[in-house]
Design an enzyme around this catalytic site. Structure first.
Site, PDB file in Angstrom:
ATOM      1  N   LYS A  51       0.818  -1.213   0.000  1.00 51.16           N
ATOM      2  CA  LYS A  51       0.000   0.000   0.000  1.00 51.16           C
ATOM      3  C   LYS A  51       0.855   1.267   0.000  1.00 51.16           C
ATOM      4  CE  LYS A  51      -2.289  -1.011   3.723  1.00 51.16           C
ATOM      5  NZ  LYS A  51      -1.687  -2.276   4.100  1.00 51.16           N
ATOM      6  N   ARG A  55     -10.470   0.574   8.538  1.00 45.22           N
ATOM      7  CA  ARG A  55     -10.135  -0.807   8.905  1.00 45.22           C
ATOM      8  C   ARG A  55     -11.324  -1.569   9.468  1.00 45.22           C
ATOM      9  NH1 ARG A  55      -3.984  -1.360  10.888  1.00 45.22           N
ATOM     10  NH2 ARG A  55      -3.097   0.041   9.353  1.00 45.22           N
ATOM     11  N   ARG A  72      11.239  -6.214   5.070  1.00 43.01           N
ATOM     12  CA  ARG A  72      11.091  -4.822   5.495  1.00 43.01           C
ATOM     13  C   ARG A  72      11.617  -4.638   6.911  1.00 43.01           C
ATOM     14  NH1 ARG A  72       5.145  -2.368   5.412  1.00 43.01           N
ATOM     15  NH2 ARG A  72       4.949  -3.433   7.406  1.00 43.01           N
ATOM     16  N   ARG A 132      10.906  -1.624  11.849  1.00 48.62           N
ATOM     17  CA  ARG A 132       9.658  -1.092  12.401  1.00 48.62           C
ATOM     18  C   ARG A 132       9.188  -1.999  13.526  1.00 48.62           C
ATOM     19  NH1 ARG A 132       5.406   0.444   7.688  1.00 48.62           N
ATOM     20  NH2 ARG A 132       4.018  -0.441   9.244  1.00 48.62           N
ATOM     21  N   ARG A 160      -1.265  -8.585  13.549  1.00 47.04           N
ATOM     22  CA  ARG A 160      -1.747  -7.626  12.550  1.00 47.04           C
ATOM     23  C   ARG A 160      -2.372  -8.338  11.349  1.00 47.04           C
ATOM     24  NH1 ARG A 160       2.996  -4.592  10.737  1.00 47.04           N
ATOM     25  NH2 ARG A 160       1.562  -3.299   9.569  1.00 47.04           N
TER      26      ARG A 160
END
Length: 191
Positions: free
Chosen positions: A14, A89, A128, A134, A145
């Protein structure tokens, strides 16, 4: 105005595709994740609350998210349109977004879902995490998640499908190919 919701689970691409769409169509990017990270970085009161929720792998309550999103839209009165990244969401959030936009004589033009397998998501986020570190990409938090997406967030898609606003694009492949597929969806929209 061209108002898009780019939809997909964590790691679907995204953020990458949003940036390309923003540049191509001169849209204003509204990413709840970016807004939350800005508040966290600046250690605002909201940032402290959001930090703990995200660290626990939980969603931020709707009233906080919606208020921040409305503020971002109001700060950009000359925008040609918006791309909503990571929002809505839940169906409640989708309804609140529709109500807010209707109040300013706007609406969601289209919802485009990036279709990506769970295996690919796990691979991408692991990569990532190595690069950006992160905190929400940690293996356990990531699992929460992704589960949250597939048990709760994905329920938003039928809401927009019932409005005739849902398109799906294969989110696996070359970034530019995915972008071309997204553009073909956007270019045939009536704005």
């Amino acid at each position: 105005m061209l108002n898009l919701v780019l939809f997909g689970p964590p790691g679907a691409g995204k953020g990458t595709q949003s940036q390309k769409l923003i540049d191509h169509y001169q849209l204003v990017h509204i990413s709840t994740g970016d807004i939350f990270r800005m508040h966290i970085k600046n250690q605002t009161e909201l940032g402290k609350k959001v930090s703990q929720l995200i660290a626990d792998g939980k969603l931020v309550p709707d009233e906080i998210t919606i208020a921040m999103l409305e503020e971002e839209v109001k700060q950009n009165p000359q925008a040609k349109g918006f791309i909503f990244d990571g929002f809505p969401r839940t169906v409640t959030q989708a309804e609140a977004l529709d109500a807010f936009l209707a109040g300013i004589n706007e609406k969601i033009t289209a919802v485009i879902a990036l279709d990506v397998t769970q295996e690919e998501l796990t691979r991408r986020i692991a990569e990532r995490h190595k690069i950006t570190n992160r905190p929400d990409d940690d293996a356990e938090k990531l699992k929460k998640r992704i589960e949250e997406y597939f048990t709760k967030t994905v329920l938003v898609l039928p809401y927009y499908e019932a409005q005739g606003k849902l398109d799906k694009v294969n989110g696996i492949g070359e970034i530019d190919t995915i972008f071309a597929d997204l553009c073909s969806v956007v270019d045939r929209l009536e704005v």
